[in-house]
Design an enzyme around this catalytic site. Structure first.
Site, PDB file in Angstrom:
ATOM      1  N   LYS A 129       0.837  -1.197   0.000  1.00  0.00           N
ATOM      2  CA  LYS A 129       0.000   0.000   0.000  1.00  0.00           C
ATOM      3  C   LYS A 129       0.873   1.249   0.000  1.00  0.00           C
ATOM      4  O   LYS A 129       1.893   1.308   0.679  1.00  0.00           O
ATOM      5  CB  LYS A 129      -0.902   0.011   1.237  1.00  0.00           C
ATOM      6  CG  LYS A 129      -1.863   1.183   1.265  1.00  0.00           C
ATOM      7  CD  LYS A 129      -2.757   1.146   2.481  1.00  0.00           C
ATOM      8  CE  LYS A 129      -3.718   2.329   2.437  1.00  0.00           C
ATOM      9  NZ  LYS A 129      -4.324   2.592   3.723  1.00  0.00           N
ATOM     10  N   HIS A 144      -2.510   7.653   1.614  1.00  0.00           N
ATOM     11  CA  HIS A 144      -2.818   7.552   3.042  1.00  0.00           C
ATOM     12  C   HIS A 144      -3.633   8.746   3.523  1.00  0.00           C
ATOM     13  O   HIS A 144      -3.411   9.270   4.605  1.00  0.00           O
ATOM     14  CB  HIS A 144      -1.541   7.380   3.866  1.00  0.00           C
ATOM     15  CG  HIS A 144      -0.660   6.283   3.374  1.00  0.00           C
ATOM     16  ND1 HIS A 144      -1.037   4.966   3.406  1.00  0.00           N
ATOM     17  CD2 HIS A 144       0.576   6.307   2.815  1.00  0.00           C
ATOM     18  CE1 HIS A 144      -0.087   4.219   2.890  1.00  0.00           C
ATOM     19  NE2 HIS A 144       0.902   5.006   2.520  1.00  0.00           N
ATOM     20  N   ASP A 203      -7.438   3.824  -3.194  1.00  0.00           N
ATOM     21  CA  ASP A 203      -8.277   4.562  -2.258  1.00  0.00           C
ATOM     22  C   ASP A 203      -7.867   6.025  -2.333  1.00  0.00           C
ATOM     23  O   ASP A 203      -6.968   6.387  -3.075  1.00  0.00           O
ATOM     24  CB  ASP A 203      -8.168   4.011  -0.830  1.00  0.00           C
ATOM     25  CG  ASP A 203      -6.841   4.320  -0.139  1.00  0.00           C
ATOM     26  OD1 ASP A 203      -6.004   5.081  -0.667  1.00  0.00           O
ATOM     27  OD2 ASP A 203      -6.618   3.784   0.955  1.00  0.00           O
ATOM     28  N   ARG A 231     -15.522   9.663  -2.843  1.00  0.00           N
ATOM     29  CA  ARG A 231     -16.636  10.230  -2.085  1.00  0.00           C
ATOM     30  C   ARG A 231     -18.015   9.858  -2.638  1.00  0.00           C
ATOM     31  O   ARG A 231     -19.024  10.150  -2.014  1.00  0.00           O
ATOM     32  CB  ARG A 231     -16.527  11.757  -2.036  1.00  0.00           C
ATOM     33  CG  ARG A 231     -15.247  12.278  -1.399  1.00  0.00           C
ATOM     34  CD  ARG A 231     -15.177  11.944   0.087  1.00  0.00           C
ATOM     35  NE  ARG A 231     -13.981  12.477   0.702  1.00  0.00           N
ATOM     36  CZ  ARG A 231     -12.893  11.772   0.953  1.00  0.00           C
ATOM     37  NH1 ARG A 231     -12.822  10.507   0.612  1.00  0.00           N
ATOM     38  NH2 ARG A 231     -11.851  12.318   1.545  1.00  0.00           N
TER      39      ARG A 231
END
Length: 195
Positions: free
Chosen positions: A61, A85, A116, A120
């Site tokens: 990640k 992040h 990610d 929204r």
């Protein structure tokens, strides 16, 4: 920022290293805490070592560049999670949706790509899937749902995402995720170059 002496971090064992928070004279206690979690000795060799001791899938990640994508694949990862992040640690980091095409191109189908950050609504999911993400993760909206109505709030947020994605797919002529074409997303630079 640091916690008053009579408060503790509820999600940590009070007897553990961080139960009372991290106190710092010169900086935020929260910033000092986050810094204490980062191991500067980690390197790509650690991924190779992990690959040598497990058959489980390894997903890295925080990959945001073609160079890191190629390096991760060279060291045996099964998946790459494009993430900044939440842009909390480095406030000038690019948006994940901007770097996703570069990572997907560098992976060239050799591993799965997830994303990610900044997701929204359902159309954000549609764009990420069109640009090559295998899966899209949401963070803050789920937390907002949790804060608003607990477990039911999170379920409602996920229902809204599902409904928005389904409608966006229908309006785009896509009956399944496999039908979502890369050409569905056009970067604004394409239009700016014509001005």
């Amino acid at each position: 920022f640091s916690l008053p002496s009579h408060l503790t971090l509820a999600n940590f064992d009070a007897s553990g290293d961080h139960g009372a928070g991290v106190k710092s004279e010169n900086t935020s206690g929260l910033a000092a805490y986050v810094k204490s979690l980062i191991d500067p000795t980690l390197s790509w060799k650690d991924i190779s070592w992990l690959r040598s001791i497990t058959r489980l899938p390894i997903i890295v990640k925080g990959v945001m560049t073609a160079e890191d994508t190629r390096e991760a694949i060279r060291h045996g990862v099964d998946g790459i999670w494009v993430s900044n992040h939440g842009a909390r640690q480095l406030d000038t980091t690019p948006a994940t949706i901007e770097v996703l095409p570069e990572v997907v191109a560098a992976a060239a189908g050799r591993c799965e790509i997830y994303m990610d950050g900044g997701v929204r609504c359902g159309t954000d999911v549609l764009k990420a899937l069109a640009l090559g993400a295998k899966a899209v993760f949401v963070g803050r909206p789920a937390l907002w749902g949790l804060a608003c109505d607990g477990e039911q709030g999170v379920e409602r947020v996920l229902e809204i995402f599902r409904d928005e994605l389904s409608l966006a797919m229908l309006l785009s002529g896509c009956s399944s995720v496999k039908d979502i074409p890369a050409g569905l997303v056009i970067h604004q630079a394409r239009y700016q170059s014509r001005l």
